[in-house]
Design an enzyme around this catalytic site. Structure first.
Site, PDB file in Angstrom:
ATOM      1  N   HIS A   1      66.231  37.706  -5.032  1.00 48.80           N
ATOM      2  CA  HIS A   1      65.921  38.731  -4.030  1.00 48.80           C
ATOM      3  C   HIS A   1      65.359  39.991  -4.675  1.00 48.80           C
ATOM      4  O   HIS A   1      66.088  40.777  -5.279  1.00 48.80           O
ATOM      5  CB  HIS A   1      67.197  39.037  -3.231  1.00 48.80           C
ATOM      6  CG  HIS A   1      66.987  39.986  -2.099  1.00 48.80           C
ATOM      7  ND1 HIS A   1      67.811  41.054  -1.849  1.00 48.80           N
ATOM      8  CD2 HIS A   1      66.029  40.046  -1.152  1.00 48.80           C
ATOM      9  CE1 HIS A   1      67.381  41.710  -0.795  1.00 48.80           C
ATOM     10  NE2 HIS A   1      66.294  41.124  -0.351  1.00 48.80           N
TER      11      HIS A   1
ATOM     12  N   SER B   1      66.191  38.025   2.714  1.00 50.39           N
ATOM     13  CA  SER B   1      67.064  39.202   2.685  1.00 50.39           C
ATOM     14  C   SER B   1      68.356  38.945   3.439  1.00 50.39           C
ATOM     15  O   SER B   1      69.352  39.614   3.204  1.00 50.39           O
ATOM     16  CB  SER B   1      66.418  40.396   3.385  1.00 50.39           C
ATOM     17  OG  SER B   1      65.168  40.654   2.901  1.00 50.39           O
TER      18      SER B   1
ATOM     19  N   GLU C   1      68.357  40.786  -7.173  1.00 47.37           N
ATOM     20  CA  GLU C   1      69.650  40.117  -6.963  1.00 47.37           C
ATOM     21  C   GLU C   1      69.441  38.608  -7.127  1.00 47.37           C
ATOM     22  O   GLU C   1      68.531  38.039  -6.517  1.00 47.37           O
ATOM     23  CB  GLU C   1      70.179  40.412  -5.556  1.00 47.37           C
ATOM     24  CG  GLU C   1      70.562  41.861  -5.338  1.00 47.37           C
ATOM     25  CD  GLU C   1      70.954  42.187  -3.885  1.00 47.37           C
ATOM     26  OE1 GLU C   1      71.688  43.159  -3.690  1.00 47.37           O
ATOM     27  OE2 GLU C   1      70.520  41.482  -2.948  1.00 47.37           O
TER      28      GLU C   1
ATOM     29  N   ASN D   1      72.035  45.290   0.731  1.00 46.30           N
ATOM     30  CA  ASN D   1      71.924  45.400   2.188  1.00 46.30           C
ATOM     31  C   ASN D   1      73.266  45.367   2.897  1.00 46.30           C
ATOM     32  O   ASN D   1      73.359  45.640   4.087  1.00 46.30           O
ATOM     33  CB  ASN D   1      70.998  44.312   2.753  1.00 46.30           C
ATOM     34  CG  ASN D   1      69.550  44.627   2.442  1.00 46.30           C
ATOM     35  OD1 ASN D   1      69.181  45.792   2.309  1.00 46.30           O
ATOM     36  ND2 ASN D   1      68.738  43.606   2.298  1.00 46.30           N
TER      37      ASN D   1
HETATM   38  P1  NAI Z   1      55.146  39.582   5.272  1.00 48.86           P
HETATM   39  O1  NAI Z   1      55.099  39.392   6.735  1.00 48.86           O
HETATM   40  O2  NAI Z   1      54.468  40.755   4.658  1.00 48.86           O
HETATM   41  O3  NAI Z   1      54.527  38.263   4.573  1.00 48.86           O
HETATM   42  C1  NAI Z   1      54.851  36.960   4.924  1.00 48.86           C
HETATM   43  C2  NAI Z   1      53.697  36.063   4.533  1.00 48.86           C
HETATM   44  O4  NAI Z   1      54.091  34.709   4.724  1.00 48.86           O
HETATM   45  C3  NAI Z   1      52.430  36.288   5.363  1.00 48.86           C
HETATM   46  O5  NAI Z   1      51.330  36.468   4.513  1.00 48.86           O
HETATM   47  C4  NAI Z   1      52.291  34.988   6.174  1.00 48.86           C
HETATM   48  O6  NAI Z   1      50.933  34.603   6.380  1.00 48.86           O
HETATM   49  C5  NAI Z   1      52.998  33.998   5.276  1.00 48.86           C
HETATM   50  N1  NAI Z   1      53.521  32.835   5.972  1.00 48.86           N
HETATM   51  C6  NAI Z   1      54.161  32.786   7.159  1.00 48.86           C
HETATM   52  N2  NAI Z   1      54.520  31.509   7.441  1.00 48.86           N
HETATM   53  C7  NAI Z   1      54.097  30.742   6.401  1.00 48.86           C
HETATM   54  C8  NAI Z   1      54.183  29.368   6.097  1.00 48.86           C
HETATM   55  N3  NAI Z   1      54.750  28.509   6.937  1.00 48.86           N
HETATM   56  N4  NAI Z   1      53.633  28.935   4.945  1.00 48.86           N
HETATM   57  C9  NAI Z   1      53.065  29.809   4.089  1.00 48.86           C
HETATM   58  N5  NAI Z   1      52.946  31.127   4.315  1.00 48.86           N
HETATM   59  C10 NAI Z   1      53.468  31.583   5.472  1.00 48.86           C
HETATM   60  O7  NAI Z   1      56.681  39.507   4.874  1.00 48.86           O
HETATM   61  P2  NAI Z   1      57.422  40.199   3.633  1.00 48.86           P
HETATM   62  O8  NAI Z   1      57.839  41.549   4.004  1.00 48.86           O
HETATM   63  O9  NAI Z   1      56.611  39.960   2.406  1.00 48.86           O
HETATM   64  O10 NAI Z   1      58.769  39.320   3.570  1.00 48.86           O
HETATM   65  C11 NAI Z   1      58.791  38.002   3.073  1.00 48.86           C
HETATM   66  C12 NAI Z   1      60.211  37.591   2.776  1.00 48.86           C
HETATM   67  O11 NAI Z   1      60.793  38.501   1.847  1.00 48.86           O
HETATM   68  C13 NAI Z   1      61.142  37.565   3.974  1.00 48.86           C
HETATM   69  O12 NAI Z   1      62.062  36.505   3.809  1.00 48.86           O
HETATM   70  C14 NAI Z   1      61.858  38.912   3.890  1.00 48.86           C
HETATM   71  O13 NAI Z   1      63.115  38.887   4.516  1.00 48.86           O
HETATM   72  C15 NAI Z   1      61.988  39.047   2.389  1.00 48.86           C
HETATM   73  N6  NAI Z   1      62.126  40.438   1.907  1.00 48.86           N
HETATM   74  C16 NAI Z   1      61.396  41.453   2.473  1.00 48.86           C
HETATM   75  C17 NAI Z   1      61.529  42.758   2.007  1.00 48.86           C
HETATM   76  C18 NAI Z   1      60.733  43.867   2.613  1.00 48.86           C
HETATM   77  O14 NAI Z   1      61.119  45.034   2.441  1.00 48.86           O
HETATM   78  N7  NAI Z   1      59.637  43.603   3.287  1.00 48.86           N
HETATM   79  C19 NAI Z   1      62.462  43.079   0.894  1.00 48.86           C
HETATM   80  C20 NAI Z   1      63.100  41.909   0.323  1.00 48.86           C
HETATM   81  C21 NAI Z   1      62.956  40.651   0.839  1.00 48.86           C
END
Ligand code: NAI
Length: 386
Positions: free
Chosen positions: A138, A117, A150, A188
């Site tokens: 995105h 993001s 995006e 954003n």
């Molecule tokens: P989350 O915390 O729910 O999930 C992240 C996952 O990645 C977890 O299951 C974790 O175990 C895993 N993980 C962490 N390190 C790892 C590694 N080295 N190898 C493999 N898996 C690993 O996070 P979320 O919210 O799903 O966000 C993920 C990405 O998406 C981030 O870059 C965030 O900025 C982006 N994003 C998030 C949004 C939101 O509203 N939550 C919206 C749009 C993008």
């Protein structure tokens, strides 16, 4: 069958996996945490069962979608993938090291994408031997429901990667917009004043959060007011995004974070999830009598809306995206009642400029500077082409 690898089975990765499998793609979902993979798969099953109950899909379809979903803890499962999307924690070093490893496991024509993001796609791509195959894809939360995606070419991305990424995501039933690799991309970035100006109005003591929220929903016709929305997102998350955008724009005062929100973060009043934010969710709040002043409410809406328009116009000015894509992004990505640039046409560009100049005259802060594009358009009497 086309195949996609997804790294990270959290809120975003799990949702993207469901979208891809529903669109007929085989999905290899990877996470370092095995428990998270089980949890994610269970959640997808629950969501699909609900769709069956509601008659959106039938049993056969549900089984077929689940049959296309595989979980893995081994990158070798990505060997025949056409696309890999990374959705792990928002940490540049973690993402770079993953891209470096994954590139060694995939075929030479596999696209590598990040769902980041706020990080620079160019910086993530730089970890690869062939950064021309890397781009940003995105999604919005929750990916299954939000139509907008995006697509972000980095400075290294080649045109085939960009066209293919766009074609794949469109074939998954999403609406794509193209954005430059700059902080916040479109949504954003353009949405910042929705929170920032709301907070500013509150900090100046012009109105209380509940008054501003009511003005923005009743008069502005936004689905949620800024304070309700910040409580819902979580102040820790929203404040962090604001701080990172502020820093990424080299401390442009337009994106300055607010002390009122910092105080909530410091106090642990993070919003709905902790029971308290700008509002208190621990007790049944009896609707308080509000001194409703319709003309003040209109002034508040006008002020927030012109600041949003200014941000959207400036994004056009800096070639972040086309006016059409910016309006699509804000209406389909965050459900704004109207495209901001269409709104500017409706209000009249000259009127928007004079409202911004009035704010600037009052405060003499760079935060209220009018975008050069709006000023030029007002002079020429032109309108946004949408
Ligand atoms: P989350 O915390 O729910 O999930 C992240 C996952 O990645 C977890 O299951 C974790 O175990 C895993 N993980 C962490 N390190 C790892 C590694 N080295 N190898 C493999 N898996 C690993 O996070 P979320 O919210 O799903 O966000 C993920 C990405 O998406 C981030 O870059 C965030 O900025 C982006 N994003 C998030 C949004 C939101 O509203 N939550 C919206 C749009 C993008």
């Amino acid at each position: 069958m086309p195949r996609v690898g997804i790294i990270g089975a959290g809120a975003m990765g799990g949702g993207i996996a469901q979208v891809a499998a529903t669109a007929g793609w085989e999905v290899q979902l990877y996470d370092i945490n095995a428990e998270q993979l089980d949890k994610s798969l269970d959640f997808i099953k629950k969501m699909l069962n609900r769709s069956v109950e509601k008659g959106r899909i039938d049993d056969v379809e549900c089984k077929a979608i689940l049959g296309r979903l595989y979980v893995t803890q081994n990158f070798s499962a990505f060997a025949n993938c056409d696309l890999v999307i990374e959705a792990v924690v928002e940490d540049l070093q973690v993402k770079k090291s993953l891209f470096k490893k994954v590139e060694k496991e995939v075929s030479s024509d596999c696209i590598l994408a990040t769902n980041t993001s706020s990080l620079s796609v160019a910086s993530i791509a730089s970890a690869c031997d062939d950064p021309s195959r890397v781009c940003g894809i995105h999604f919005f939360n929750p990916p299954v429901l939000m139509k907008l995606v995006e697509i972000i070419p980095a400075v290294q991305t080649n045109s085939e990667t960009l066209a293919k990424a766009d074609q794949i995501i469109s074939s998954w039933g999403k609406l794509t917009v193209k954005a430059k690799d700059t902080p916040g991309f479109i949504v954003n970035r353009v949405a910042r004043p929705f929170y920032g100006e709301g907070l500013r109005i509150y900090e100046e003591g012009i109105a209380e959060p509940s008054f501003i929220d009511r003005a923005m929903t009743e008069i502005g016709e936004f689905r949620m007011g800024p304070f309700t929305l910040m409580d819902y997102i979580g102040h820790d998350v929203n404040y962090k995004v604001t701080c990172s955008v502020f820093e990424a724009f080299y401390w442009d005062p337009r994106y300055k974070p607010s002390f009122a929100q910092k105080a909530l973060v410091d106090a642990g009043y993070l919003g709905r999830k902790t029971g308290r934010g700008f509002y208190n969710y621990t007790q049944e709040e009896s609707p308080q009598e509000m001194d409703w002043d319709a003309s003040l409410a209109q002034e508040i809406v006008d002020r927030i809306v012109v600041m949003l328009i200014n941000e959207a116009a400036d994004a056009v000015f800096w070639n972040i995206a086309t006016s059409k894509d910016i309006d699509l992004a804000m209406t389909r990505g965050v459900n704004y009642p109207k495209g901001l640039l269409a709104w500017a046409n409706e209000i009249g560009i000259s009127r928007v400029v004079s409202q911004l100049d009035q704010l600037y005259d009052t405060y003499r802060e760079d935060r209220y500077r009018c975008s050069p594009l709006l000023r030029t358009m007002a002079r020429k009497g032109s309108q946004f082409e949408l």
